[in-house]
Design a protein around this motif. Structure first.
Motif, PDB file in Angstrom:
ATOM      1  N   GLU A  73      89.066  56.618  26.626  1.00 51.05           N
ATOM      2  CA  GLU A  73      87.799  56.321  25.951  1.00 51.05           C
ATOM      3  C   GLU A  73      87.641  57.052  24.618  1.00 51.05           C
ATOM      4  O   GLU A  73      86.727  56.762  23.848  1.00 51.05           O
ATOM      5  CB  GLU A  73      86.600  56.589  26.861  1.00 51.05           C
ATOM      6  CG  GLU A  73      86.551  57.963  27.442  1.00 51.05           C
ATOM      7  CD  GLU A  73      87.251  58.104  28.794  1.00 51.05           C
ATOM      8  OE1 GLU A  73      86.977  59.094  29.479  1.00 51.05           O
ATOM      9  OE2 GLU A  73      88.077  57.244  29.162  1.00 51.05           O
ATOM     10  N   ARG A 113      90.408  55.195  19.679  1.00 50.57           N
ATOM     11  CA  ARG A 113      89.877  53.980  19.038  1.00 50.57           C
ATOM     12  C   ARG A 113      91.028  53.077  18.595  1.00 50.57           C
ATOM     13  O   ARG A 113      91.990  53.529  17.974  1.00 50.57           O
ATOM     14  CB  ARG A 113      89.021  54.342  17.839  1.00 50.57           C
ATOM     15  CG  ARG A 113      87.844  55.210  18.201  1.00 50.57           C
ATOM     16  CD  ARG A 113      86.578  54.433  18.072  1.00 50.57           C
ATOM     17  NE  ARG A 113      85.532  55.089  18.836  1.00 50.57           N
ATOM     18  CZ  ARG A 113      84.750  54.471  19.691  1.00 50.57           C
ATOM     19  NH1 ARG A 113      84.871  53.179  19.882  1.00 50.57           N
ATOM     20  NH2 ARG A 113      83.819  55.112  20.344  1.00 50.57           N
ATOM     21  N   ASP A 123      86.152  46.830  12.920  1.00 52.76           N
ATOM     22  CA  ASP A 123      85.821  46.034  14.101  1.00 52.76           C
ATOM     23  C   ASP A 123      86.653  46.476  15.303  1.00 52.76           C
ATOM     24  O   ASP A 123      86.138  46.590  16.411  1.00 52.76           O
ATOM     25  CB  ASP A 123      86.015  44.545  13.829  1.00 52.76           C
ATOM     26  CG  ASP A 123      85.395  43.698  14.924  1.00 52.76           C
ATOM     27  OD1 ASP A 123      84.162  43.747  15.080  1.00 52.76           O
ATOM     28  OD2 ASP A 123      86.157  43.017  15.636  1.00 52.76           O
ATOM     29  N   LEU A 124      87.931  46.730  15.091  1.00 51.76           N
ATOM     30  CA  LEU A 124      88.767  47.239  16.186  1.00 51.76           C
ATOM     31  C   LEU A 124      88.266  48.597  16.681  1.00 51.76           C
ATOM     32  O   LEU A 124      88.373  48.912  17.867  1.00 51.76           O
ATOM     33  CB  LEU A 124      90.228  47.358  15.748  1.00 51.76           C
ATOM     34  CG  LEU A 124      91.020  46.067  15.703  1.00 51.76           C
ATOM     35  CD1 LEU A 124      92.404  46.309  15.106  1.00 51.76           C
ATOM     36  CD2 LEU A 124      91.144  45.454  17.083  1.00 51.76           C
ATOM     37  N   ASN A 125      87.717  49.389  15.792  1.00 52.73           N
ATOM     38  CA  ASN A 125      87.219  50.711  16.183  1.00 52.73           C
ATOM     39  C   ASN A 125      85.956  50.646  17.035  1.00 52.73           C
ATOM     40  O   ASN A 125      85.516  51.664  17.550  1.00 52.73           O
ATOM     41  CB  ASN A 125      87.009  51.603  14.961  1.00 52.73           C
ATOM     42  CG  ASN A 125      88.242  52.409  14.646  1.00 52.73           C
ATOM     43  OD1 ASN A 125      89.081  52.652  15.522  1.00 52.73           O
ATOM     44  ND2 ASN A 125      88.373  52.821  13.405  1.00 52.73           N
ATOM     45  N   LYS A 126      85.403  49.465  17.212  1.00 56.28           N
ATOM     46  CA  LYS A 126      84.279  49.310  18.141  1.00 56.28           C
ATOM     47  C   LYS A 126      84.773  49.349  19.583  1.00 56.28           C
ATOM     48  O   LYS A 126      83.977  49.436  20.511  1.00 56.28           O
ATOM     49  CB  LYS A 126      83.545  47.988  17.881  1.00 56.28           C
ATOM     50  CG  LYS A 126      82.846  47.943  16.546  1.00 56.28           C
ATOM     51  CD  LYS A 126      82.219  46.583  16.317  1.00 56.28           C
ATOM     52  CE  LYS A 126      81.607  46.491  14.925  1.00 56.28           C
ATOM     53  NZ  LYS A 126      81.092  45.125  14.664  1.00 56.28           N
ATOM     54  N   SER A 127      86.098  49.255  19.763  1.00 52.60           N
ATOM     55  CA  SER A 127      86.700  49.268  21.093  1.00 52.60           C
ATOM     56  C   SER A 127      87.624  50.468  21.232  1.00 52.60           C
ATOM     57  O   SER A 127      88.220  50.931  20.256  1.00 52.60           O
ATOM     58  CB  SER A 127      87.517  47.997  21.326  1.00 52.60           C
ATOM     59  OG  SER A 127      86.703  46.861  21.245  1.00 52.60           O
ATOM     60  N   THR A 128      87.753  50.922  22.463  1.00 56.34           N
ATOM     61  CA  THR A 128      88.654  52.029  22.761  1.00 56.34           C
ATOM     62  C   THR A 128      89.780  51.548  23.665  1.00 56.34           C
ATOM     63  O   THR A 128      89.735  50.431  24.204  1.00 56.34           O
ATOM     64  CB  THR A 128      87.922  53.185  23.461  1.00 56.34           C
ATOM     65  OG1 THR A 128      87.532  52.754  24.769  1.00 56.34           O
ATOM     66  CG2 THR A 128      86.711  53.648  22.657  1.00 56.34           C
ATOM     67  N   ASP A 154      88.834  50.183  26.990  1.00 57.59           N
ATOM     68  CA  ASP A 154      88.412  48.787  27.083  1.00 57.59           C
ATOM     69  C   ASP A 154      89.589  47.845  27.355  1.00 57.59           C
ATOM     70  O   ASP A 154      89.374  46.672  27.671  1.00 57.59           O
ATOM     71  CB  ASP A 154      87.722  48.343  25.785  1.00 57.59           C
ATOM     72  CG  ASP A 154      86.463  49.124  25.490  1.00 57.59           C
ATOM     73  OD1 ASP A 154      85.718  49.427  26.443  1.00 57.59           O
ATOM     74  OD2 ASP A 154      86.230  49.438  24.303  1.00 57.59           O
ATOM     75  N   CYS A 155      90.803  48.353  27.223  1.00 55.74           N
ATOM     76  CA  CYS A 155      91.997  47.510  27.333  1.00 55.74           C
ATOM     77  C   CYS A 155      93.005  48.030  28.346  1.00 55.74           C
ATOM     78  O   CYS A 155      94.205  47.823  28.195  1.00 55.74           O
ATOM     79  CB  CYS A 155      92.687  47.430  25.970  1.00 55.74           C
ATOM     80  SG  CYS A 155      91.665  46.785  24.665  1.00 55.74           S
TER      81      CYS A 155
END
Length: 138
Positions: free
Chosen positions: A71, A74, A121-126, A129-130
């Motif tokens: 988490e 990024r 935009d990718l940095n909105k996910s960690t 999340d994947c």
């Protein structure tokens, strides 16, 4: 935007490790699982370690493990680190390339904004999340 296979495999390595965070992975093991060259994957793992995403240990019981909680990693940062030095167009090269449209070209600034927006935009996910968890063996 198209990512290099280097970055693609870097993300796969991180996702695979995040899915099983309690164990170390060897380069040979991951190369076999991903069906790619061990030498190529060794370079990917080395870059991930140099960027601070992995810790590596040599010898028996060695391998690579995540340096941070999933988490806290990024996705945009990973992509930016692994794609560093890769230009999406020739005029982004350090020497400016050989584009005859410069300095009147107004595309370069728009592409730079789009690249920044892509990473943001990718940095909105960690990595959390994947997560990838392989199916249990029968």
């Amino acid at each position: 935007m198209r990512l290099t296979s280097f970055t693609d495999f870097g993300l796969r390595v991180l996702m695979r490790m995040a899915g099983t965070p309690d164990r170390a992975f060897t380069t040979a093991e991951l190369a076999q699982e991903f069906a790619i060259s061990r030498n190529h994957l060794a370079k990917v793992i080395s870059a991930l370690a140099a960027a601070g995403y992995l810790e590596t240990r040599r010898g028996g019981g060695g391998g690579a493990v995540l340096s941070h909680l999933p988490e806290d990693i990024r996705l945009g940062d990973v992509v930016a680190d692994l794609e560093a030095g890769q230009s999406i167009v020739e005029c982004f090269l350090p020497d400016g390339g050989s584009c005859t449209l410069m300095p009147q070209c107004r595309l370069k600034s728009r592409l730079a904004k789009a690249e920044k927006a892509f990473i943001a935009d990718l940095n909105k996910s960690t990595l959390a999340d994947c997560l990838y968890r392989p199916a249990p063996a029968d």
